[in-house]
Structure formats: structure tokens, C-alpha cells
Design a protein around this motif. Structure first.
Motif, short mmCIF file in Angstrom:
data_model
loop_
_atom_site.label_atom_id
_atom_site.label_comp_id
_atom_site.label_asym_id
_atom_site.label_seq_id
_atom_site.Cartn_x
_atom_site.Cartn_y
_atom_site.Cartn_z
N GLY A 162 17.06 1.48 -0.10
CA GLY A 162 16.14 2.55 0.22
C GLY A 162 15.76 3.32 -1.02
N GLY A 163 14.50 3.62 -1.18
CA GLY A 163 14.03 4.36 -2.33
C GLY A 163 12.79 5.13 -1.96
N VAL A 164 12.09 5.62 -2.97
CA VAL A 164 10.86 6.35 -2.72
C VAL A 164 9.79 5.35 -2.29
N PRO A 165 9.02 5.64 -1.23
CA PRO A 165 7.98 4.71 -0.77
C PRO A 165 6.98 4.40 -1.88
N LEU A 166 6.48 3.17 -1.84
CA LEU A 166 5.55 2.69 -2.87
C LEU A 166 4.30 3.55 -2.94
N LEU A 167 3.75 3.89 -1.80
CA LEU A 167 2.53 4.70 -1.78
C LEU A 167 2.78 6.10 -2.35
N THR A 168 3.98 6.62 -2.14
CA THR A 168 4.31 7.94 -2.70
C THR A 168 4.36 7.88 -4.22
N LEU A 169 4.98 6.82 -4.76
CA LEU A 169 5.03 6.66 -6.21
C LEU A 169 3.62 6.52 -6.78
N GLU A 170 2.77 5.76 -6.09
CA GLU A 170 1.40 5.58 -6.56
C GLU A 170 0.62 6.89 -6.55
N LEU A 225 -9.73 4.59 -15.62
CA LEU A 225 -8.71 4.45 -14.57
C LEU A 225 -9.00 5.37 -13.39
N LEU A 226 -9.30 6.63 -13.69
CA LEU A 226 -9.59 7.58 -12.61
C LEU A 226 -10.88 7.21 -11.88
N ALA A 227 -11.90 6.77 -12.64
CA ALA A 227 -13.14 6.35 -12.01
C ALA A 227 -12.94 5.10 -11.16
N GLY A 228 -12.14 4.15 -11.68
CA GLY A 228 -11.86 2.95 -10.91
C GLY A 228 -11.10 3.24 -9.64
N ARG A 229 -10.19 4.20 -9.71
CA ARG A 229 -9.45 4.61 -8.50
C ARG A 229 -10.39 5.24 -7.48
N SER A 230 -11.29 6.10 -7.95
CA SER A 230 -12.19 6.81 -7.04
C SER A 230 -13.29 5.93 -6.48
N LEU A 231 -13.87 5.07 -7.32
CA LEU A 231 -15.05 4.30 -6.92
C LEU A 231 -14.71 2.93 -6.35
N PHE A 232 -13.66 2.31 -6.90
CA PHE A 232 -13.37 0.93 -6.52
C PHE A 232 -11.99 0.73 -5.90
N TRP A 234 -8.95 1.13 -7.23
CA TRP A 234 -7.94 0.48 -8.06
C TRP A 234 -6.55 0.97 -7.69
N ARG A 235 -5.61 0.06 -7.62
CA ARG A 235 -4.25 0.41 -7.29
C ARG A 235 -3.32 -0.71 -7.73
N GLY A 236 -2.05 -0.51 -7.53
CA GLY A 236 -1.08 -1.55 -7.82
C GLY A 236 -1.03 -1.96 -9.28
#
Length: 269
Positions: A162-170, A225-232, A234-236
Motif C-alpha cells: 500500500g502506498g500513495v495512489p498513482l493519481l495523487t502522486l501525478e 509540459l504544462l501546455a501538453g497537460r492542459s491541451l493534450f 499528457w500524463r504518465g
């Protein structure tokens, strides 16, 4: 070379902090998670006292190693807060190892004293830059933990603790990237428009040296990176790879250039 002028208090604090960091770095499993967290907290406190003493007890010095030391301490500050919210947060041993290494480097390469003609605004300018370093370093740490968690999830033969959820870390990673991007932007704007007021007689005017080029490249990478996250979306792994590239460029921008000047070329500034 460790300066002979280093005060006994600085040497004592540095030795105690490095030793305290070494315990969770080398024997985290042997002493248990709770004890490792407590020793790491002690090391963080001693490290903070060392930084405070170095700034207040004499003429402040600055260079690549002190910058790394402050950056690591800021990352550990973030970790200390997050570990209260997420007790299963990992990476204690890695952060402790970086803490010990940063202290040793700061002792060996203490940097140059602040120039007497520098403006009182210079420490503020550096504080913005170091804070940006710390936030991006925290983002890198979360990206690394996210990659480990994702690797564990893909490895079906390994039992996942058990650890911190992946989505939380992201989500935390991108929050640190966003905050670091704001501070990095402010730092660059201050250096661009107020360089003469900040650096005083040592200011030689705007020029496209390697430090500014690498810093600008890192800023463009984080913006992408921030634009890719917002527009496309981007993750993982893709997001983490871009983050690593931006962080490496930023590291080359100041710490790398100062390392070359101070260590390879033997120049104080």
C-alpha cells in the motif's frame, strides 16, 4: 577543499546532520519505517539549523553546493509535510542519501562570499531561484515515485504494498511543476529587467551565456509540459520524461555552470 575557516559549530552541525541522514539512507528497513521517519526528521532539523547558522553567523557564501544543499532541504520540507498527510509516502532512503551528499558537498565547496557591491535585492533574487529549484526537485521526486508505483502495477508477479495512489502522486507532481514555473518566470524577469539593481557593480549587462540559454530552454520545456497537460492530457511516462528533461536543463543552467567554474576551473565565481 574544506575551508579551514569553517566554524566548529558549522562542522558539528554538518557532521550530526550527515550522520542522521545516513541512518535512514543505509538502514531504513532495519530500523523500521517509524524510526526511519523520526531520524529523518531529526536530520532535517539539524540541516535547517546548519543552513541558518551559515547565513547568519558570518558572511554569507553562495555556490553550486550550497544551492544544492538548500534545494534538498526544501524537498525534505515538502516530504515532511506530505508524510503527515500520506504516511505511506516512500523514498525516505533516497532523500536521506541526497541530504547527506548535499551536506558533504557544501562543506567541500562552500562557494564564494557575497560581493560587497551587490544589492540587498540579490538574496531575494536568489531566494526566488532556489525556491523554484526546490519545487521542481519536489516534482522530480514525485515523478520518480510515480514511475516506481506504475512499474509495480505493471509487474504482476510482485506484490504491491500500500502506498500513495498513482493519481495523487501525478496531481502533486503537476502542482509542484506549476508553482515552480511561476517562480522561475519571476526569477528570469527579475534578472532580465532589474539585473543592474540586483547585482550592483558586478553586473555586466544582458548577454546570452550558457546559464541563460539553459535556463530559457528549461522554461520552454516546463511550459510545453504544462501546455501538453492542459491541451493534450499528457500524463504518465511521457510527462515524467519531459519533466526530467526540463529539470536537467535547469540544473545545467546554474548549478552546472557554477560547478564548472568552482571545481573544474578553480574560479570562485
Amino acid at each position: 577543499m574544506i575551508l579551514a575557516s569553517a566554524s566548529p559549530v558549522s562542522l558539528l552541525l554538518a557532521g550530526a546532520a550527515a550522520l542522521a541522514y545516513a541512518v535512514p539512507a543505509l538502514a531504513s528497513r532495519a530500523i523500521g519505517a517509524v524510526s526511519a521517519r523520526r531520524v529523518l526528521l531529526l536530520a532535517w532539523l539539524l540541516h535547517g539549523l546548519l543552513l541558518g547558522w551559515s547565513l547568519l553567523a558570518g558572511q554569507p557564501r553562495f555556490g553550486f553546493a550550497p544551492a544544492l544543499s538548500i534545494t534538498v532541504w526544501l524537498v525534505l520540507t515538502v516530504y515532511a509535510i506530505e508524510s503527515q498527510l500520506y504516511p505511506r509516502m516512500r523514498a525516505r532512503w533516497a532523500l536521506a542519501g541526497f541530504g547527506a551528499l548535499a551536506i558533504v558537498l557544501a562543506l567541500a565547496f562552500p562557494g564564494a562570499p557575497l560581493h560587497v557591491s551587490s544589492s540587498p535585492l540579490l538574496p531575494l533574487h536568489w531566494a526566488l531561484g532556489i525556491a523554484a529549484y526546490g519545487l521542481f526537485a519536489a516534482a522530480v521526486a514525485h515523478g520518480w515515485m510515480m514511475s516506481r508505483a506504475e512499474s509495480d502495477m505493471r509487474n504482476a508477479s510482485q506484490a504491491i504494498e500500500g502506498g500513495v495512489p498513482l493519481l495523487t502522486l501525478e496531481r502533486l507532481m503537476f502542482r509542484f511543476v506549476g508553482a515552480g514555473f511561476v517562480l522561475l518566470t519571476l526569477t528570469m524577469l527579475a534578472g532580465m529587467f532589474f539585473g543592474e539593481q540586483i547585482y550592483g557593480d558586478t553586473y555586466v549587462g544582458w548577454r546570452w551565456d550558457h546559464k541563460r540559454v539553459f535556463t530559457l530552454l528549461s522554461w520552454l520545456t516546463f511550459a510545453a509540459l504544462l501546455a501538453g497537460r492542459s491541451l493534450f492530457g499528457w500524463r504518465g511516462r511521457r510527462a515524467v520524461r519531459v519533466l526530467y528533461i526540463g529539470a536537467a536543463l535547469l540544473l545545467l543552467g546554474y548549478v552546472g555552470s557554477r560547478f564548472v567554474l568552482e571545481v573544474l576551473l578553480g574560479r570562485p565565481a
